[in-house]
Write a protein that holds these residues in place. Structure first.
Motif, PDB file in Angstrom:
ATOM      1  N   HIS A 245     -18.613 -12.365 -51.173  1.00  0.00           N
ATOM      2  CA  HIS A 245     -19.582 -12.631 -52.235  1.00  0.00           C
ATOM      3  C   HIS A 245     -20.754 -11.648 -52.114  1.00  0.00           C
ATOM      4  O   HIS A 245     -21.810 -11.994 -51.584  1.00  0.00           O
ATOM      5  CB  HIS A 245     -20.084 -14.075 -52.156  1.00  0.00           C
ATOM      6  N   PRO A 246     -20.576 -10.418 -52.594  1.00  0.00           N
ATOM      7  CA  PRO A 246     -21.653  -9.427 -52.523  1.00  0.00           C
ATOM      8  C   PRO A 246     -22.887  -9.897 -53.298  1.00  0.00           C
ATOM      9  O   PRO A 246     -22.778 -10.605 -54.305  1.00  0.00           O
ATOM     10  CB  PRO A 246     -21.036  -8.181 -53.167  1.00  0.00           C
ATOM     11  N   VAL A 247     -24.030  -9.483 -52.810  1.00  0.00           N
ATOM     12  CA  VAL A 247     -25.283  -9.900 -53.438  1.00  0.00           C
ATOM     13  C   VAL A 247     -25.628  -8.989 -54.614  1.00  0.00           C
ATOM     14  O   VAL A 247     -25.095  -7.885 -54.754  1.00  0.00           O
ATOM     15  CB  VAL A 247     -26.443  -9.880 -52.419  1.00  0.00           C
ATOM     16  N   VAL A 248     -26.551  -9.483 -55.425  1.00  0.00           N
ATOM     17  CA  VAL A 248     -27.115  -8.709 -56.526  1.00  0.00           C
ATOM     18  C   VAL A 248     -28.597  -8.498 -56.216  1.00  0.00           C
ATOM     19  O   VAL A 248     -29.141  -9.127 -55.302  1.00  0.00           O
ATOM     20  CB  VAL A 248     -26.930  -9.434 -57.870  1.00  0.00           C
TER      21      VAL A 248
ATOM     22  N   ILE B  58     -31.270 -10.801 -51.444  1.00  0.00           N
ATOM     23  CA  ILE B  58     -31.682 -10.626 -50.045  1.00  0.00           C
ATOM     24  C   ILE B  58     -33.175 -10.341 -50.029  1.00  0.00           C
ATOM     25  O   ILE B  58     -33.646  -9.384 -50.639  1.00  0.00           O
ATOM     26  CB  ILE B  58     -30.897  -9.497 -49.361  1.00  0.00           C
ATOM     27  N   LYS B  59     -33.924 -11.172 -49.328  1.00  0.00           N
ATOM     28  CA  LYS B  59     -35.384 -11.115 -49.374  1.00  0.00           C
ATOM     29  C   LYS B  59     -36.001 -10.633 -48.069  1.00  0.00           C
ATOM     30  O   LYS B  59     -37.188 -10.851 -47.833  1.00  0.00           O
ATOM     31  CB  LYS B  59     -35.929 -12.495 -49.745  1.00  0.00           C
ATOM     32  N   CYS B  60     -35.198  -9.995 -47.226  1.00  0.00           N
ATOM     33  CA  CYS B  60     -35.732  -9.513 -45.957  1.00  0.00           C
ATOM     34  C   CYS B  60     -35.060  -8.195 -45.600  1.00  0.00           C
ATOM     35  O   CYS B  60     -33.974  -7.893 -46.095  1.00  0.00           O
ATOM     36  CB  CYS B  60     -35.499 -10.539 -44.850  1.00  0.00           C
ATOM     37  N   PRO B  61     -35.678  -7.400 -44.738  1.00  0.00           N
ATOM     38  CA  PRO B  61     -35.022  -6.177 -44.262  1.00  0.00           C
ATOM     39  C   PRO B  61     -33.865  -6.505 -43.332  1.00  0.00           C
ATOM     40  O   PRO B  61     -33.855  -7.538 -42.658  1.00  0.00           O
ATOM     41  CB  PRO B  61     -36.135  -5.435 -43.527  1.00  0.00           C
ATOM     42  N   LEU B  62     -32.891  -5.602 -43.310  1.00  0.00           N
ATOM     43  CA  LEU B  62     -31.716  -5.762 -42.459  1.00  0.00           C
ATOM     44  C   LEU B  62     -31.596  -4.595 -41.492  1.00  0.00           C
ATOM     45  O   LEU B  62     -32.040  -3.489 -41.788  1.00  0.00           O
ATOM     46  CB  LEU B  62     -30.436  -5.821 -43.307  1.00  0.00           C
ATOM     47  N   LEU B  63     -30.977  -4.877 -40.355  1.00  0.00           N
ATOM     48  CA  LEU B  63     -30.618  -3.843 -39.387  1.00  0.00           C
ATOM     49  C   LEU B  63     -29.154  -4.038 -39.024  1.00  0.00           C
ATOM     50  O   LEU B  63     -28.750  -5.134 -38.627  1.00  0.00           O
ATOM     51  CB  LEU B  63     -31.482  -3.945 -38.124  1.00  0.00           C
ATOM     52  N   ALA B  64     -28.364  -2.989 -39.177  1.00  0.00           N
ATOM     53  CA  ALA B  64     -26.955  -3.048 -38.799  1.00  0.00           C
ATOM     54  C   ALA B  64     -26.667  -1.930 -37.809  1.00  0.00           C
ATOM     55  O   ALA B  64     -26.865  -0.752 -38.116  1.00  0.00           O
ATOM     56  CB  ALA B  64     -26.060  -2.908 -40.024  1.00  0.00           C
ATOM     57  N   ILE B  65     -26.242  -2.311 -36.610  1.00  0.00           N
ATOM     58  CA  ILE B  65     -25.816  -1.345 -35.594  1.00  0.00           C
ATOM     59  C   ILE B  65     -24.293  -1.358 -35.583  1.00  0.00           C
ATOM     60  O   ILE B  65     -23.674  -2.376 -35.250  1.00  0.00           O
ATOM     61  CB  ILE B  65     -26.397  -1.703 -34.222  1.00  0.00           C
ATOM     62  N   HIS B  66     -23.709  -0.252 -35.975  1.00  0.00           N
ATOM     63  CA  HIS B  66     -22.264  -0.183 -36.213  1.00  0.00           C
ATOM     64  C   HIS B  66     -21.620   0.822 -35.271  1.00  0.00           C
ATOM     65  O   HIS B  66     -22.156   1.909 -35.030  1.00  0.00           O
ATOM     66  CB  HIS B  66     -22.006   0.227 -37.670  1.00  0.00           C
ATOM     67  N   VAL B  67     -20.469   0.443 -34.753  1.00  0.00           N
ATOM     68  CA  VAL B  67     -19.683   1.319 -33.890  1.00  0.00           C
ATOM     69  C   VAL B  67     -18.695   2.096 -34.754  1.00  0.00           C
ATOM     70  O   VAL B  67     -17.867   1.498 -35.452  1.00  0.00           O
ATOM     71  CB  VAL B  67     -18.928   0.508 -32.825  1.00  0.00           C
ATOM     72  N   ASN B  68     -18.797   3.418 -34.740  1.00  0.00           N
ATOM     73  CA  ASN B  68     -17.844   4.233 -35.480  1.00  0.00           C
ATOM     74  C   ASN B  68     -16.435   4.048 -34.915  1.00  0.00           C
ATOM     75  O   ASN B  68     -16.260   3.856 -33.712  1.00  0.00           O
ATOM     76  CB  ASN B  68     -18.246   5.708 -35.422  1.00  0.00           C
TER      77      ASN B  68
ATOM     78  N   GLU C 250     -24.657 -12.954 -43.483  1.00  0.00           N
ATOM     79  CA  GLU C 250     -24.355 -13.941 -44.520  1.00  0.00           C
ATOM     80  C   GLU C 250     -25.551 -14.872 -44.744  1.00  0.00           C
ATOM     81  O   GLU C 250     -25.826 -15.277 -45.885  1.00  0.00           O
ATOM     82  CB  GLU C 250     -23.106 -14.748 -44.162  1.00  0.00           C
ATOM     83  N   LEU C 251     -26.273 -15.209 -43.684  1.00  0.00           N
ATOM     84  CA  LEU C 251     -27.480 -16.021 -43.855  1.00  0.00           C
ATOM     85  C   LEU C 251     -28.499 -15.276 -44.710  1.00  0.00           C
ATOM     86  O   LEU C 251     -29.117 -15.863 -45.607  1.00  0.00           O
ATOM     87  CB  LEU C 251     -28.077 -16.371 -42.495  1.00  0.00           C
ATOM     88  N   ALA C 252     -28.677 -13.987 -44.446  1.00  0.00           N
ATOM     89  CA  ALA C 252     -29.602 -13.203 -45.272  1.00  0.00           C
ATOM     90  C   ALA C 252     -29.156 -13.185 -46.726  1.00  0.00           C
ATOM     91  O   ALA C 252     -29.992 -13.206 -47.643  1.00  0.00           O
ATOM     92  CB  ALA C 252     -29.695 -11.783 -44.726  1.00  0.00           C
ATOM     93  N   ARG C 253     -27.842 -13.164 -46.949  1.00  0.00           N
ATOM     94  CA  ARG C 253     -27.327 -13.144 -48.328  1.00  0.00           C
ATOM     95  C   ARG C 253     -27.606 -14.440 -49.078  1.00  0.00           C
ATOM     96  O   ARG C 253     -27.493 -14.480 -50.300  1.00  0.00           O
ATOM     97  CB  ARG C 253     -25.825 -12.855 -48.312  1.00  0.00           C
TER      98      ARG C 253
ATOM     99  N   LEU D  41     -18.450 -18.590 -47.659  1.00  0.00           N
ATOM    100  CA  LEU D  41     -19.396 -19.595 -48.143  1.00  0.00           C
ATOM    101  C   LEU D  41     -19.598 -20.685 -47.091  1.00  0.00           C
ATOM    102  O   LEU D  41     -20.714 -21.180 -46.892  1.00  0.00           O
ATOM    103  CB  LEU D  41     -18.914 -20.196 -49.459  1.00  0.00           C
ATOM    104  N   LEU D  42     -18.527 -21.053 -46.386  1.00  0.00           N
ATOM    105  CA  LEU D  42     -18.656 -22.005 -45.281  1.00  0.00           C
ATOM    106  C   LEU D  42     -19.492 -21.394 -44.162  1.00  0.00           C
ATOM    107  O   LEU D  42     -20.331 -22.070 -43.560  1.00  0.00           O
ATOM    108  CB  LEU D  42     -17.276 -22.395 -44.759  1.00  0.00           C
ATOM    109  N   MET D  43     -19.286 -20.109 -43.882  1.00  0.00           N
ATOM    110  CA  MET D  43     -20.090 -19.433 -42.871  1.00  0.00           C
ATOM    111  C   MET D  43     -21.566 -19.484 -43.240  1.00  0.00           C
ATOM    112  O   MET D  43     -22.432 -19.723 -42.385  1.00  0.00           O
ATOM    113  CB  MET D  43     -19.630 -17.978 -42.704  1.00  0.00           C
ATOM    114  N   ARG D  44     -21.861 -19.290 -44.507  1.00  0.00           N
ATOM    115  CA  ARG D  44     -23.258 -19.348 -44.944  1.00  0.00           C
ATOM    116  C   ARG D  44     -23.836 -20.747 -44.762  1.00  0.00           C
ATOM    117  O   ARG D  44     -24.978 -20.907 -44.305  1.00  0.00           O
ATOM    118  CB  ARG D  44     -23.370 -18.912 -46.408  1.00  0.00           C
ATOM    119  N   GLU D  45     -23.053 -21.763 -45.119  1.00  0.00           N
ATOM    120  CA  GLU D  45     -23.553 -23.131 -44.993  1.00  0.00           C
ATOM    121  C   GLU D  45     -23.766 -23.516 -43.534  1.00  0.00           C
ATOM    122  O   GLU D  45     -24.745 -24.178 -43.195  1.00  0.00           O
ATOM    123  CB  GLU D  45     -22.583 -24.099 -45.672  1.00  0.00           C
TER     124      GLU D  45
END
Length: 227
Positions: free
Chosen positions: A149-152, A156-166, A127-130, A89-93
């Motif tokens: 704090h998972p969203v419901v 989230i009102k925008c598309p997301l892109l996550a590039i993840h390293v296996n 977290e900002l998108a959340r 929550l602090l990260m979001r703020e």
């Protein structure tokens, strides 16, 4: 000629010293809020910002920690980033405070704001998108995918892109599964790219695992996704 200026702003009494890069021409410009890795705002982040600004975006290289809290060593960075990693929550703020600083700039088009981050910064972008702000999009490159704090649906009102390293020891498979479950449950529009033969930090030229070819592919993907 590209323009650069320092933006001093405050959150919770902490002075932040972010850096604004502006492309050639006259705004209003679409903009990118760029969040640094856990080592803090440094030349790597500023060079990322210059690369994005060259594509026509106003870019705020956000100072997440504050001008008096910038780590001088990896050990210090490991301590300070945990303050935010352990308190989402602090990260979001803090993320919202950096967004406000970007929105306050007269050259910025407030209707066209992207968030982008690497590692720690990728977690901050997500977290900002959340928070539900109407970003154009939020992108994470080997960023933290878990959240307290998972969203419901609808948050989230925008598309997301996550590039993840296996097989990423920093962002384990368990966190990836949590993220995918959260996104599906909340019906979020998101793209997930999973990379084999890559390491956490591959886009950071100062990291031992830097992979120039893979980094170039990443930039093509992220910039193409934004465009």
């Amino acid at each position: 000629m590209m323009k650069c200026r320092k933006i001093n702003h405050f959150h919770m009494g902490i002075e932040l010293g972010s850096i604004l890069l502006l492309p050639e021409g006259v705004g209003l410009f679409p903009a990118v809020l760029l969040f640094h890795e856990y080592t803090g705002l440094n030349d790597v982040t500023v060079n990322h910002a210059k690369r994005i600004a060259a594509k026509g975006y106003a870019v705020l290289a956000a100072d997440f920690y504050g001008v008096r809290n910038r780590p001088s060593s990896v050990d210090e960075a490991r301590v300070i980033h945990r303050i935010y990693r352990n308190d989402r929550l602090l990260m979001r703020e803090r993320s919202k405070a950096c967004l406000t600083a970007l929105l306050d700039q007269p050259e910025v088009d407030p209707s066209s704001i992207y968030a982008l981050g690497f590692s720690f910064g990728g977690g901050a972008a997500l977290e900002l998108a959340r928070t539900g702000f109407g970003l154009k999009g939020a992108a994470s490159v080997y960023g933290y995918l878990d959240t307290s704090h998972p969203v419901v649906p609808g948050e989230i009102k925008c598309p997301l892109l996550a590039i993840h390293v296996n097989s990423d020891p920093v962002v384990p498979e368990e966190h990836l599964q949590m993220f995918e479950c959260e996104m599906h449950s909340a019906d979020v529009d998101y793209d997930l790219i999973r990379l084999d033969n890559a390491h956490h930090g591959f886009a950071n030229p100062e990291d031992d695992v830097f992979d120039e070819n893979l980094a170039e592919e990443m930039w093509d993907t992220v910039l193409g996704w934004m465009e």
